[in-house]
Motif scaffolding. Structure first.
Motif, PDB file in Angstrom:
ATOM      1  N   LEU A  17       0.817  -1.209   0.000  1.00  0.00           N
ATOM      2  CA  LEU A  17       0.000   0.000   0.000  1.00  0.00           C
ATOM      3  C   LEU A  17       0.853   1.262   0.000  1.00  0.00           C
ATOM      4  CD1 LEU A  17      -2.874   0.991  -0.053  1.00  0.00           C
ATOM      5  CD2 LEU A  17      -2.923   0.901   2.445  1.00  0.00           C
ATOM      6  N   GLU A  18       2.046   1.192   0.554  1.00  0.00           N
ATOM      7  CA  GLU A  18       2.939   2.356   0.522  1.00  0.00           C
ATOM      8  C   GLU A  18       3.294   2.707  -0.924  1.00  0.00           C
ATOM      9  OE1 GLU A  18       6.977   3.968   2.735  1.00  0.00           O
ATOM     10  OE2 GLU A  18       6.756   1.807   2.384  1.00  0.00           O
ATOM     11  N   GLY A  19       3.586   1.670  -1.719  1.00  0.00           N
ATOM     12  CA  GLY A  19       3.887   1.892  -3.129  1.00  0.00           C
ATOM     13  C   GLY A  19       2.676   2.378  -3.896  1.00  0.00           C
ATOM     14  N   ILE A  20       1.510   1.816  -3.585  1.00  0.00           N
ATOM     15  CA  ILE A  20       0.273   2.244  -4.249  1.00  0.00           C
ATOM     16  C   ILE A  20      -0.020   3.704  -3.931  1.00  0.00           C
ATOM     17  CG2 ILE A  20      -2.236   1.930  -4.271  1.00  0.00           C
ATOM     18  CD1 ILE A  20      -1.766  -1.062  -3.956  1.00  0.00           C
ATOM     19  N   ALA A  21       0.220   4.105  -2.681  1.00  0.00           N
ATOM     20  CA  ALA A  21      -0.034   5.489  -2.278  1.00  0.00           C
ATOM     21  C   ALA A  21       0.785   6.459  -3.123  1.00  0.00           C
ATOM     22  CB  ALA A  21       0.280   5.678  -0.798  1.00  0.00           C
ATOM     23  N   LYS A  22       2.047   6.112  -3.414  1.00  0.00           N
ATOM     24  CA  LYS A  22       2.884   6.987  -4.236  1.00  0.00           C
ATOM     25  C   LYS A  22       2.304   7.131  -5.638  1.00  0.00           C
ATOM     26  CE  LYS A  22       7.217   6.014  -1.814  1.00  0.00           C
ATOM     27  NZ  LYS A  22       8.576   5.415  -1.932  1.00  0.00           N
ATOM     28  N   LEU A  23       1.792   6.029  -6.177  1.00  0.00           N
ATOM     29  CA  LEU A  23       1.192   6.071  -7.513  1.00  0.00           C
ATOM     30  C   LEU A  23      -0.062   6.937  -7.519  1.00  0.00           C
ATOM     31  CD1 LEU A  23       1.527   2.303  -8.542  1.00  0.00           C
ATOM     32  CD2 LEU A  23       3.046   4.200  -9.161  1.00  0.00           C
ATOM     33  N   LEU A  24      -0.874   6.787  -6.490  1.00  0.00           N
ATOM     34  CA  LEU A  24      -2.121   7.540  -6.423  1.00  0.00           C
ATOM     35  C   LEU A  24      -1.877   9.019  -6.143  1.00  0.00           C
ATOM     36  CD1 LEU A  24      -4.423   5.039  -4.466  1.00  0.00           C
ATOM     37  CD2 LEU A  24      -4.222   5.370  -6.948  1.00  0.00           C
ATOM     38  N   GLU A  25      -0.814   9.311  -5.407  1.00  0.00           N
ATOM     39  CA  GLU A  25      -0.481  10.718  -5.146  1.00  0.00           C
ATOM     40  C   GLU A  25      -0.248  11.466  -6.457  1.00  0.00           C
ATOM     41  OE1 GLU A  25       1.572  10.798  -0.705  1.00  0.00           O
ATOM     42  OE2 GLU A  25       2.837  10.522  -2.465  1.00  0.00           O
ATOM     43  N   ARG A  26       0.466  10.821  -7.372  1.00  0.00           N
ATOM     44  CA  ARG A  26       0.724  11.464  -8.662  1.00  0.00           C
ATOM     45  C   ARG A  26      -0.536  11.496  -9.523  1.00  0.00           C
ATOM     46  NH1 ARG A  26       5.792   7.659  -8.948  1.00  0.00           N
ATOM     47  NH2 ARG A  26       7.283   8.859  -7.711  1.00  0.00           N
ATOM     48  N   ARG A  27      -1.267  10.396  -9.502  1.00  0.00           N
ATOM     49  CA  ARG A  27      -2.444  10.285 -10.372  1.00  0.00           C
ATOM     50  C   ARG A  27      -3.520  11.303 -10.018  1.00  0.00           C
ATOM     51  NH1 ARG A  27      -3.487   6.530 -14.715  1.00  0.00           N
ATOM     52  NH2 ARG A  27      -5.705   6.192 -14.902  1.00  0.00           N
ATOM     53  N   TYR A  28      -3.730  11.497  -8.689  1.00  0.00           N
ATOM     54  CA  TYR A  28      -4.832  12.350  -8.244  1.00  0.00           C
ATOM     55  C   TYR A  28      -4.378  13.633  -7.560  1.00  0.00           C
ATOM     56  CZ  TYR A  28      -7.722   8.244  -9.225  1.00  0.00           C
ATOM     57  OH  TYR A  28      -8.358   7.189  -9.849  1.00  0.00           O
ATOM     58  N   ASP A  29      -3.075  13.874  -7.532  1.00  0.00           N
ATOM     59  CA  ASP A  29      -2.529  15.094  -6.927  1.00  0.00           C
ATOM     60  C   ASP A  29      -2.977  15.248  -5.477  1.00  0.00           C
ATOM     61  OD1 ASP A  29      -1.134  17.441  -6.642  1.00  0.00           O
ATOM     62  OD2 ASP A  29      -2.654  18.703  -7.585  1.00  0.00           O
ATOM     63  N   VAL A  30      -2.664  14.234  -4.674  1.00  0.00           N
ATOM     64  CA  VAL A  30      -2.995  14.247  -3.250  1.00  0.00           C
ATOM     65  C   VAL A  30      -1.776  13.805  -2.444  1.00  0.00           C
ATOM     66  CG1 VAL A  30      -5.461  13.800  -3.589  1.00  0.00           C
ATOM     67  CG2 VAL A  30      -3.877  11.870  -3.374  1.00  0.00           C
ATOM     68  N   GLU A  31      -1.888  13.888  -1.128  1.00  0.00           N
ATOM     69  CA  GLU A  31      -0.841  13.398  -0.236  1.00  0.00           C
ATOM     70  C   GLU A  31      -1.441  12.403   0.745  1.00  0.00           C
ATOM     71  OE1 GLU A  31       1.265  16.479   1.702  1.00  0.00           O
ATOM     72  OE2 GLU A  31       1.960  17.440  -0.156  1.00  0.00           O
ATOM     73  N   PHE A  32      -0.753  11.276   0.932  1.00  0.00           N
ATOM     74  CA  PHE A  32      -1.219  10.244   1.861  1.00  0.00           C
ATOM     75  C   PHE A  32      -0.477  10.342   3.182  1.00  0.00           C
ATOM     76  CE2 PHE A  32      -3.072   8.456  -1.880  1.00  0.00           C
ATOM     77  CZ  PHE A  32      -4.048   7.567  -1.450  1.00  0.00           C
ATOM     78  N   GLU A  33      -1.203  10.061   4.241  1.00  0.00           N
ATOM     79  CA  GLU A  33      -0.598   9.971   5.570  1.00  0.00           C
ATOM     80  C   GLU A  33      -1.057   8.664   6.214  1.00  0.00           C
ATOM     81  OE1 GLU A  33      -0.580  12.168   9.959  1.00  0.00           O
ATOM     82  OE2 GLU A  33      -1.355  13.237   8.190  1.00  0.00           O
ATOM     83  N   PHE A  34      -0.074   7.871   6.694  1.00  0.00           N
ATOM     84  CA  PHE A  34      -0.361   6.606   7.368  1.00  0.00           C
ATOM     85  C   PHE A  34      -0.270   6.803   8.876  1.00  0.00           C
ATOM     86  CE2 PHE A  34       1.018   5.399   3.164  1.00  0.00           C
ATOM     87  CZ  PHE A  34       0.271   4.275   2.844  1.00  0.00           C
ATOM     88  N   THR A  35      -1.300   6.419   9.586  1.00  0.00           N
ATOM     89  CA  THR A  35      -1.257   6.526  11.049  1.00  0.00           C
ATOM     90  C   THR A  35      -0.610   5.304  11.691  1.00  0.00           C
ATOM     91  OG1 THR A  35      -3.465   5.548  11.252  1.00  0.00           O
ATOM     92  CG2 THR A  35      -3.328   7.959  11.085  1.00  0.00           C
ATOM     93  N   ASP A  36      -0.423   4.248  10.918  1.00  0.00           N
ATOM     94  CA  ASP A  36       0.155   3.006  11.433  1.00  0.00           C
ATOM     95  C   ASP A  36       0.984   2.384  10.309  1.00  0.00           C
ATOM     96  OD1 ASP A  36       0.582   0.255  12.241  1.00  0.00           O
ATOM     97  OD2 ASP A  36      -0.996   0.558  13.738  1.00  0.00           O
ATOM     98  N   ASP A  37       2.246   2.079  10.617  1.00  0.00           N
ATOM     99  CA  ASP A  37       3.133   1.536   9.587  1.00  0.00           C
ATOM    100  C   ASP A  37       2.670   0.173   9.082  1.00  0.00           C
ATOM    101  OD1 ASP A  37       4.773   3.724   9.522  1.00  0.00           O
ATOM    102  OD2 ASP A  37       6.274   2.893  10.895  1.00  0.00           O
ATOM    103  N   ARG A  38       1.860  -0.517   9.850  1.00  0.00           N
ATOM    104  CA  ARG A  38       1.363  -1.819   9.396  1.00  0.00           C
ATOM    105  C   ARG A  38       0.530  -1.682   8.130  1.00  0.00           C
ATOM    106  NH1 ARG A  38      -1.674  -4.090  14.574  1.00  0.00           N
ATOM    107  NH2 ARG A  38      -2.161  -1.850  14.717  1.00  0.00           N
ATOM    108  N   LEU A  39      -0.104  -0.536   7.980  1.00  0.00           N
ATOM    109  CA  LEU A  39      -0.927  -0.307   6.801  1.00  0.00           C
ATOM    110  C   LEU A  39      -0.095  -0.345   5.524  1.00  0.00           C
ATOM    111  CD1 LEU A  39      -3.075   2.690   8.108  1.00  0.00           C
ATOM    112  CD2 LEU A  39      -3.842   0.341   7.812  1.00  0.00           C
ATOM    113  N   LYS A  40       1.151   0.065   5.613  1.00  0.00           N
ATOM    114  CA  LYS A  40       1.995   0.164   4.421  1.00  0.00           C
ATOM    115  C   LYS A  40       2.320  -1.193   3.812  1.00  0.00           C
ATOM    116  CE  LYS A  40       4.301   4.348   6.154  1.00  0.00           C
ATOM    117  NZ  LYS A  40       5.599   4.959   6.498  1.00  0.00           N
ATOM    118  N   THR A  41       2.191  -2.255   4.600  1.00  0.00           N
ATOM    119  CA  THR A  41       2.656  -3.564   4.152  1.00  0.00           C
ATOM    120  C   THR A  41       1.609  -4.378   3.395  1.00  0.00           C
ATOM    121  OG1 THR A  41       2.027  -4.629   6.250  1.00  0.00           O
ATOM    122  CG2 THR A  41       4.236  -3.655   6.102  1.00  0.00           C
TER     123      THR A  41
END
Length: 354
Positions: free
Chosen positions: A279-303
């Motif tokens: 999900l961390e990698g997906i977030a980077k892709l979506l940030e560019r696609r939709y011009d947004v910024e992601f914030e994770f409250t728990d590192d477990r989400l990234k995996t």
């Protein structure tokens, strides 16, 4: 060149001006002559380029701490005493300029690649540039028939002599190329420390400045991927369809992997397929696609690894789909996305994994 010989002021100006893109303030041919007239001139330039760590530090920081950057640079130059004695005597203003030069190098292409870049342009001030901001994509057709698709956050530049004197492109970001055939003029993409050369083919190059990897995926034909001399060696690999070259700018390694390529280059097609990545990698892709910024409250989400297919869905529709694939809640506030763990769904998810 002896240890005490000074670099002419006009060459200092030319180096800073050339690397910072201020073409109208320098004579690129003058710099080229200086580099070729003495091996130690090009060696000096290559040694400066070799201090590429400064570039990586500057890329990752929002503001430039010149003193810190210069201190790190001096630590490297202490290993090369003849060079250290020269640059440590520079004034603060010149030191700042030198740090900026290293930052602009973007991965340290080295003298040989600089020489190639100089050969592109007899009229270095006449550059054409296309950029796509985050949240958008575009495509264009060049004069020779080559088609280029630009992903979000991407810039390409080429000289006005493109198609007549050369077919050279500078890339920052990600682009897919459908290259028109021309045996007399190779098509060359320069992306940080890597150059990709082809005659007529289809390939994808990904070289975002904030990422350590430069990736080239070949779909059709063949390409030669060359890395610079920042690590004291030149290396070239020839790709065949279904192969991916990955250059790591942290350690200078260039490796070749096998890939079907289909999903990795689907970002500009009607169906964008994101294969199983975290999900961390997906977030980077979506940030560019939709011009947004992601914030994770728990590192477990990234995996969490997911597979998505996106057509014309809105960001909210994509985020809702993700909540069905992983124990996640999201909160969308303008251009910010906050991801949190859904405790109830997490329990169900963990039971399924047992």
């Amino acid at each position: 060149m002896t240890q005490n010989q000074k670099i002419p002021d006009r060459i200092k100006v030319a180096i800073v001006s050339y690397l910072s893109g201020q073409w109208d303030t320098c004579d690129a041919s003058d710099l080229n002559v200086w580099l070729e007239e003495d091996e130690q001139n090009s060696d000096l330039f290559s040694r400066l380029v070799d201090i590429w760590e400064v570039d990586h530090m500057l890329q990752r920081e929002k503001s430039i701490d010149v003193d810190r950057a210069w201190e790190k640079m001096e630590q490297q130059m202490d290993k090369r005493n003849w060079l250290a004695g020269r640059v440590k005597r520079l004034s603060p203003a010149v030191r700042y300029a030198a740090v900026i030069v290293l930052a602009v190098l973007f991965g340290a292409v080295g003298y040989q690649l600089l020489h190639r870049q100089m050969q592109w342009s007899s009229m270095a001030s006449n550059w054409i540039e296309y950029s796509t901001p985050y949240g958008s994509q575009t495509n264009l057709k060049l004069a020779d028939g080559t088609q280029i698709w630009l992903n979000a956050g991407t810039t390409i530049r080429y000289n006005e002599d493109y198609g007549r004197m050369n077919r050279n492109i500078k890339l920052s970001g990600e682009a897919f190329f459908h290259v028109a055939k021309n045996k007399q003029l190779p098509f060359v993409v320069n992306a940080r420390s890597v150059s990709v050369e082809a005659l007529g083919t289809e390939f994808n190059v990904k070289a975002y400045p904030e990422e350590i990897h430069v990736e080239t995926i070949l779909m059709e034909g063949s390409v030669a991927v060359n890395k610079g001399i920042a690590f004291g060696e030149n290396r070239q690999v020839i790709l065949t369809p279904g192969e991916k070259a990955v250059y790591n700018s942290d350690d200078g390694k260039l490796s070749v992997l096998t890939t079907d390529g289909g999903s990795e280059v689907s970002w500009f097609k009607d169906e964008w397929v994101i294969e199983k990545i975290n999900l961390e990698g997906i977030a980077k892709l979506l940030e560019r696609r939709y011009d947004v910024e992601f914030e994770f409250t728990d590192d477990r989400l990234k995996t969490y690894e997911l597979r998505l297919t996106i057509t014309d869905e809105t960001l909210e529709q994509v985020l809702t789909a993700i909540t069905y694939l992983a124990p996640i809640n999201y909160k969308l506030n303008e251009n910010e996305v906050l991801l949190t763990i859904n405790p109830e769904e997490l329990k169900k998810y963990e039971k399924l994994l047992k």
